[in-house]
Design a protein around this motif. Structure first.
Motif, short mmCIF file in Angstrom:
data_model
loop_
_atom_site.label_atom_id
_atom_site.label_comp_id
_atom_site.label_asym_id
_atom_site.label_seq_id
_atom_site.Cartn_x
_atom_site.Cartn_y
_atom_site.Cartn_z
N ARG A 10 0.82 -1.19 0.00
CA ARG A 10 0.00 0.00 0.00
C ARG A 10 0.86 1.25 0.00
O ARG A 10 2.01 1.23 0.44
CB ARG A 10 -0.95 -0.01 1.20
CG ARG A 10 -1.81 -1.27 1.27
CD ARG A 10 -2.79 -1.21 2.42
NE ARG A 10 -3.87 -0.28 2.17
CZ ARG A 10 -4.97 -0.58 1.48
NH1 ARG A 10 -5.12 -1.78 0.95
NH2 ARG A 10 -5.93 0.33 1.31
N GLN A 11 0.30 2.31 -0.52
CA GLN A 11 0.96 3.61 -0.58
C GLN A 11 0.12 4.61 0.21
O GLN A 11 -1.09 4.72 0.00
CB GLN A 11 1.09 4.08 -2.03
CG GLN A 11 1.65 5.47 -2.20
CD GLN A 11 3.11 5.54 -1.79
OE1 GLN A 11 3.88 4.63 -2.04
NE2 GLN A 11 3.49 6.65 -1.16
N SER A 12 0.75 5.33 1.13
CA SER A 12 0.03 6.29 1.96
C SER A 12 0.14 7.70 1.38
O SER A 12 1.17 8.09 0.83
CB SER A 12 0.59 6.28 3.39
OG SER A 12 0.32 5.05 4.02
N TYR A 18 -3.90 13.37 -1.11
CA TYR A 18 -5.03 12.61 -1.63
C TYR A 18 -6.09 13.53 -2.23
O TYR A 18 -6.70 13.20 -3.25
CB TYR A 18 -5.67 11.72 -0.56
CG TYR A 18 -6.78 10.87 -1.15
CD1 TYR A 18 -6.48 9.72 -1.85
CD2 TYR A 18 -8.11 11.28 -1.08
CE1 TYR A 18 -7.48 8.96 -2.45
CE2 TYR A 18 -9.12 10.54 -1.68
CZ TYR A 18 -8.80 9.38 -2.37
OH TYR A 18 -9.79 8.65 -2.98
N ARG A 72 -13.17 8.31 0.33
CA ARG A 72 -11.84 8.63 0.88
C ARG A 72 -11.52 10.12 0.75
O ARG A 72 -10.76 10.66 1.54
CB ARG A 72 -10.79 7.76 0.20
CG ARG A 72 -10.81 6.33 0.75
CD ARG A 72 -10.30 5.29 -0.23
NE ARG A 72 -10.39 3.97 0.37
CZ ARG A 72 -11.54 3.28 0.47
NH1 ARG A 72 -12.66 3.79 0.00
NH2 ARG A 72 -11.54 2.08 1.04
N SER A 81 -5.21 10.71 6.78
CA SER A 81 -4.33 10.18 5.74
C SER A 81 -5.02 9.01 5.05
O SER A 81 -5.84 8.30 5.66
CB SER A 81 -3.00 9.72 6.34
OG SER A 81 -2.29 10.82 6.87
N SER A 83 -4.65 5.49 2.57
CA SER A 83 -3.77 4.43 2.09
C SER A 83 -4.47 3.68 0.97
O SER A 83 -5.62 3.27 1.10
CB SER A 83 -3.43 3.48 3.24
OG SER A 83 -2.68 2.37 2.77
N GLU A 85 -3.92 0.60 -2.30
CA GLU A 85 -3.10 -0.47 -2.84
C GLU A 85 -2.22 0.09 -3.96
O GLU A 85 -2.66 0.94 -4.74
CB GLU A 85 -3.96 -1.60 -3.40
CG GLU A 85 -4.69 -2.41 -2.34
CD GLU A 85 -5.52 -3.52 -2.95
OE1 GLU A 85 -5.42 -3.72 -4.19
OE2 GLU A 85 -6.26 -4.17 -2.22
N GLU A 86 -1.00 -0.40 -4.04
CA GLU A 86 -0.08 0.11 -5.06
C GLU A 86 -0.58 -0.13 -6.47
O GLU A 86 -0.41 0.71 -7.35
CB GLU A 86 1.31 -0.52 -4.88
CG GLU A 86 2.12 0.11 -3.76
CD GLU A 86 3.61 -0.23 -3.85
OE1 GLU A 86 3.99 -0.97 -4.77
OE2 GLU A 86 4.36 0.27 -3.01
#
Length: 330
Positions: A10-12, A18, A72, A81, A83, A85-86
């Motif tokens: 995952r990428q935060s 965002y 989100r 924040s 997160s 999935e890549e």
């Protein structure tokens, strides 16, 4: 204990990052998916309920529900924040036309993009908001370079196949074609182009090897015959007709000098590139393919693999290439 390799890294994103990502995605989605009449009534949330061929368009593109990104976005506006999935991050950044061959490059270009809403020039102050994140150079750049070199060499055609071959460990060379370089080259007879290569989810495993996921679009000449088509409409009632067609394909393979058709996995016959699997596994020479499959059609197939690299003789080489099956949930 054996280490489990996380295939869904995952990428935060910070709240501001965002919000920028969402607003850029929203703008791109409206431009690409609602080009004529704009989004349906009901506000910006309704944008995501655009119908596709088999459900919502956002699901076809990103394998998420219509509320996913907007939900989100609300959390990010409340200071949370986010997160992702890549694989989803890669898909979104590619969709909003960020350039980059790896997730590191894609993110770097996103963070520094002048198109980020938070970085656009303020009309009153002429100030540009500073970027919030910096992407670190991957410690596995050499691994990623090997993977890209392999697929780029395959894409370049027969003149570069020896370079692709040299990216593989001896073990993999033997595994895929019994260390026969000529047969390795024959495996790419129907390759037209390899496009949009992405490398992500790079991790080190318990055996000191490095794994990564590789996605690309494979443009191929998909060889066809009337006996290897129309099966998606078959029912149990058509079982005998199905068997008859398979027997015809088997006879054609034998007539073209192929061997081992009876050992092929049955499910492979239902895949989009079934002919490719048949002529390669049965060792049909390229010049004899049209004896089994007299016509061909240009086809694009999305490929997703898990690739393992090992450090041998001072170089990173590809040791395994494993197909990842992607299933959508309902």
């Amino acid at each position: 204990m054996k280490q489990t390799i996380p295939l869904q890294l995952r990428q935060s994103f910070t709240p501001a990052e965002y919000r920028d990502l969402y607003e850029m995605l929203l703008e791109a989605f409206i431009k690409k998916e609602w080009p004529d009449k704009g989004p349906a009534p009901g506000g910006k949330f309704s944008v995501w309920f655009k119908e596709g061929k088999k459900g919502y368009r956002v699901g076809e593109l990103f394998q998420v529900g219509p509320e996913y990104f907007y939900d989100r976005y609300g959390r990010a506006k409340n200071g949370k924040s986010i997160s992702l999935e890549e694989r989803l991050v890669v898909a979104v950044l590619d969709y909003i036309d960020m350039n980059g061959r790896t997730i590191t490059e894609l993110l770097s270009n996103f963070y520094s993009s002048p198109n980020r809403p938070s970085r656009k020039t303020n009309a009153k102050t002429s100030a540009i908001a500073p970027t919030e994140s910096a992407v670190q150079v991957s410690e596995w750049d050499d691994v990623i370079a090997t993977v890209f070199h392999f697929y780029a060499a395959v894409d370049a055609g027969s003149a570069k196949h020896h370079e692709a071959w040299n990216c593989l460990t001896p073990r993999l060379q033997h595994s895929i074609c019994e260390s026969d370089f000529e047969r390795f080259c024959e495996g790419y007879t129907n390759t037209v182009a390899i496009k949009n290569i992405k490398v992500f989810n790079v991790v080190k495993n318990a055996n000191e090897a490095v794994e990564c996921s590789v996605y690309y679009i494979d443009e191929i000449r998909n060889y066809r015959s009337k006996d290897l088509s129309g099966w998606d409409e078959y029912t149990v009632a058509d079982l005998m007709e199905f068997v008859e067609k398979v027997r015809k394909v088997e006879a054609s393979v034998a007539a073209a000098g192929g061997k081992g058709f009876e050992k092929l996995e049955l499910y492979k016959l239902f895949e989009p590139a079934a002919s490719e699997y048949i002529w390669y596994k049965c060792r049909i020479k390229p010049e004899n393919i049209d004896k089994v499959f007299p016509t061909h059609k240009a086809t694009e197939i999305k490929r997703l693999y898990r690739v393992t690299c090992k450090h041998i003789g001072g170089r990173w080489l590809i040791d395994t290439i494993r197909l990842l099956n992607v299933h959508s949930s309902r």
